[in-house]
Design an enzyme around this catalytic site. Structure first.
Site, short mmCIF file in Angstrom:
data_model
loop_
_atom_site.label_atom_id
_atom_site.label_comp_id
_atom_site.label_asym_id
_atom_site.label_seq_id
_atom_site.Cartn_x
_atom_site.Cartn_y
_atom_site.Cartn_z
N LYS A 1 7.59 6.49 59.23
CA LYS A 1 7.70 6.51 60.48
C LYS A 1 9.11 6.95 60.86
CE LYS A 1 8.45 1.70 60.63
NZ LYS A 1 8.30 0.35 61.43
N ASP B 1 4.23 3.74 55.31
CA ASP B 1 5.06 3.13 56.43
C ASP B 1 5.90 4.21 56.81
OD1 ASP B 1 5.10 1.66 58.61
OD2 ASP B 1 6.65 0.40 57.74
N1 LIG Z 1 20.65 2.62 54.73
C1 LIG Z 1 21.07 2.63 55.95
N2 LIG Z 1 22.17 3.16 56.47
C2 LIG Z 1 22.51 3.10 57.79
N3 LIG Z 1 21.67 2.28 58.79
C3 LIG Z 1 20.55 1.90 58.25
C4 LIG Z 1 20.13 1.84 56.96
N4 LIG Z 1 19.01 1.07 56.52
C5 LIG Z 1 18.76 0.69 57.80
N5 LIG Z 1 19.56 1.00 58.75
C6 LIG Z 1 19.70 0.94 60.14
O1 LIG Z 1 18.75 -0.60 60.21
C7 LIG Z 1 17.90 -0.73 61.06
C8 LIG Z 1 17.07 -1.79 60.54
O2 LIG Z 1 16.31 -1.34 59.29
P1 LIG Z 1 15.05 -2.01 58.65
O3 LIG Z 1 14.75 -1.18 57.61
O4 LIG Z 1 15.53 -3.47 58.35
O5 LIG Z 1 13.97 -2.22 59.69
P2 LIG Z 1 12.81 -1.26 60.44
O6 LIG Z 1 12.36 -0.15 59.50
O7 LIG Z 1 13.36 -0.78 61.74
O8 LIG Z 1 11.82 -2.34 60.51
P3 LIG Z 1 10.76 -2.92 59.65
O9 LIG Z 1 11.42 -2.88 58.06
O10 LIG Z 1 10.45 -4.37 59.76
O11 LIG Z 1 9.49 -2.09 59.49
C9 LIG Z 1 17.37 0.71 61.07
O12 LIG Z 1 16.55 1.23 62.11
C10 LIG Z 1 18.64 1.67 61.04
O13 LIG Z 1 19.04 1.81 62.22
#
Ligand SMILES: Nc1ncnc2c1ncn2[C@@H]1O[C@H](COP(=O)(O)OP(=O)(O)OP(=O)(O)O)[C@@H](O)[C@H]1O
Length: 468
Positions: A325, A323
């Site tokens: 991206k 995944d």
């Molecule tokens: N370790 C981190 N530090 C700072 N911001 C974070 C971190 N992890 C995630 N985020 C923020 O939170 C958002 C959501 O993260 P999450 O991994 O839940 O979702 P996603 O990857 O966009 O979706 P999915 O997991 O459904 O594919 C990210 O797009 C980012 O902006």
């Protein structure tokens, strides 16, 4: 869809109605769970297991093979309970005497215990397991006098070692993650304050927090939806296991997982805080971000390639992220990238593609052969990485419903003739080191070749970028 048959009408495996049988196959094909069923519990010899693994639907073939021995649905139900696979048990529950349903309920209650054991189970050094004994199909025993099925300690051990066989080497100390009390995480985020929300994903919300005097990002997974047969438990089990394994492969371009919590209202994962959020946030200029320079784009491309090639080459078999991206590439305070979200990561084969039962990942980042033929290989990550390079070089989104004609960035880039390529350049990146644009775009084109064999391995991509 309930077929209306009962356990008295459906006794043998070969009586199973089509719908339930195919749902059961889906569950057992996932992560190759059928292999444990076949090798450890049905005692199918290794040669037969290997033959079955070449089938498109190995569970279906297995059921046919085993069903020919007049085995019953109840026997299968009992074997599945020994595997703790209650997602599979649910599919055939209605064909089993209700007195055995307690086996599922017990499993459900034990979800927390199972996740705990996944997280804390030591993973043995990678070694070739002795071949499973070639035992012909024996008849099932194992019903206690009270009618409640049990597994012998030896069978349990065999099952555990069969499950562990698929894992990668981890020193024991690294395999254990400290658990955080839920109340501490609640306090760290000021009671899950909306002001601390960093973003939302498909399975939960990510909060900024300060925990043990350290900035962290806490993913609070949604509370479990009702019903035992949903995808939620599978998702939880997979992400906890895979996150644990991959996190233990510490690398400067892989997002570290610090801790987890299972003792509160919702399961939580505690990650290193990445002050610049995701590459997607930055490219979309969210949270007051300024456009990235070409030098920063090169650093991000290089670090991401370094992280992916590490995953692909560190074990005996490659780990495929599945995944890649821009939303899963997180940026630290120096704009160095770290790969996150290993919920879909899977172990591949060294020299051949793996057939998967279900397509997962994000459509605009996935190549056709995977969507069509479900063949998983390291070249899937190469392709997705190529789309990220297109995003970095053009500044455009991987998918844009409002883009006329070409909604997918790949189609859009391919539609431009060679001489017009400079017109696609993201002008916001400035003039300094503008040549990075062409390099990223051309490597992106190479990575997204329609034939997977024409795409480079990520190790090679890294070297190319590093030499620029
Ligand atoms: N370790 C981190 N530090 C700072 N911001 C974070 C971190 N992890 C995630 N985020 C923020 O939170 C958002 C959501 O993260 P999450 O991994 O839940 O979702 P996603 O990857 O966009 O979706 P999915 O997991 O459904 O594919 C990210 O797009 C980012 O902006």
């Amino acid at each position: 869809m309930a077929t209306g048959f009962t356990h008295t009408e459906v006794k043998y495996i070969y009586n199973l109605p089509y719908h339930e049988r195919s749902e059961l196959c889906k569950v057992l094909n996932l992560n190759d769970s059928w292999k444990e069923l076949a090798g450890t519990w049905m005692k199918i010899n290794e040669l037969n297991v290997r033959t079955l693994s070449r089938e498109k639907n190995p569970t279906d073939e297995l059921l046919t093979l085993w069903g020919q021995q007049n085995h019953t649905v109840l026997e299968l139900f009992i074997l599945l309970s020994r595997m703790d696979n209650y997602q599979a048990m649910v599919q055939i529950k209605s064909f089993v005497d209700p007195k055995y349903h307690a086996l599922i309920d017990n499993g459900e209650k034990n979800l927390q215990r199972i996740i705990h054991s996944i997280l804390n189970e030591p993973v043995p050094p990678l070694q070739m397991s002795p071949p499973l004994q070639a035992i012909s199909f024996g008849h099932l025993n194992g019903l206690s006098p009270a009618g409640i099925p049990y597994a012998s300690p030896k069978q349990r051990d065999e099952a555990m070692s069969s499950r562990k066989k698929t894992m990668i080497t981890l020193p024991k100390t690294e395999a254990n993650l400290p658990e955080a009390p839920y109340q501490e995480l609640e306090a760290a985020t000021s009671g899950w304050s909306v002001h601390n929300i960093l973003g939302k994903g498909g399975f939960g919300t990510v909060y900024r927090g300060q925990w043990k005097n350290t900035y962290v990002a806490i993913k609070r997974l949604e509370a479990r939806p009702s019903g035992p047969d949903d995808q939620y438990i599978i998702h939880l089990q997979q992400s906890f296991r895979e996150i644990k394994i991959l996190n233990s492969r510490a690398h400067e371009n892989i997002l570290p997982l610090y801790s987890y919590s299972l003792n509160g209202e919702a399961p939580c994962l505690v990650y290193m805080f990445m002050p610049n959020g995701s590459l997607d946030d930055v490219l979309r200029l969210k949270r007051g971000h300024r456009p990235l320079t070409w030098i920063q784009r090169h650093v991000i491309a290089l670090g991401t390639a370094r992280g992916i090639q590490y995953l692909h080459t560190i074990g005996e078999k490659p780990w495929i992220h599945g995944d890649i991206k821009s939303a899963n590439i997180l940026l630290d305070k120096n704009m160095e990238p770290k790969l996150g979200d290993f919920g879909l990561a899977r172990e591949g084969h060294e020299h051949e593609d793996v057939l998967v039962s279900r397509i997962q990942g994000t459509r605009p980042y996935l190549p056709d052969e995977y969507l069509r033929e479900k063949m998983l290989s390291t070249k899937i990550d190469t392709y997705s990485y190529g789309i990220v390079l297109f995003e970095l070089s053009t500044g455009l989104a991987a998918y844009d419903g409002s883009r006329p004609q070409y909604k997918f960035l790949k189609q859009f880039v391919d539609s431009w003739s060679e001489c017009d390529i400079p017109l696609m350049m993201d002008k916001t990146a400035g003039k300094e080191k503008e040549e990075v644009f062409k390099n990223l775009l051309f490597i992106g084109k190479w990575c997204t070749n329609s034939h997977s064999k024409d795409r480079p391995e990520m190790e090679y991509v890294f070297r190319k970028l590093n030499n620029l």
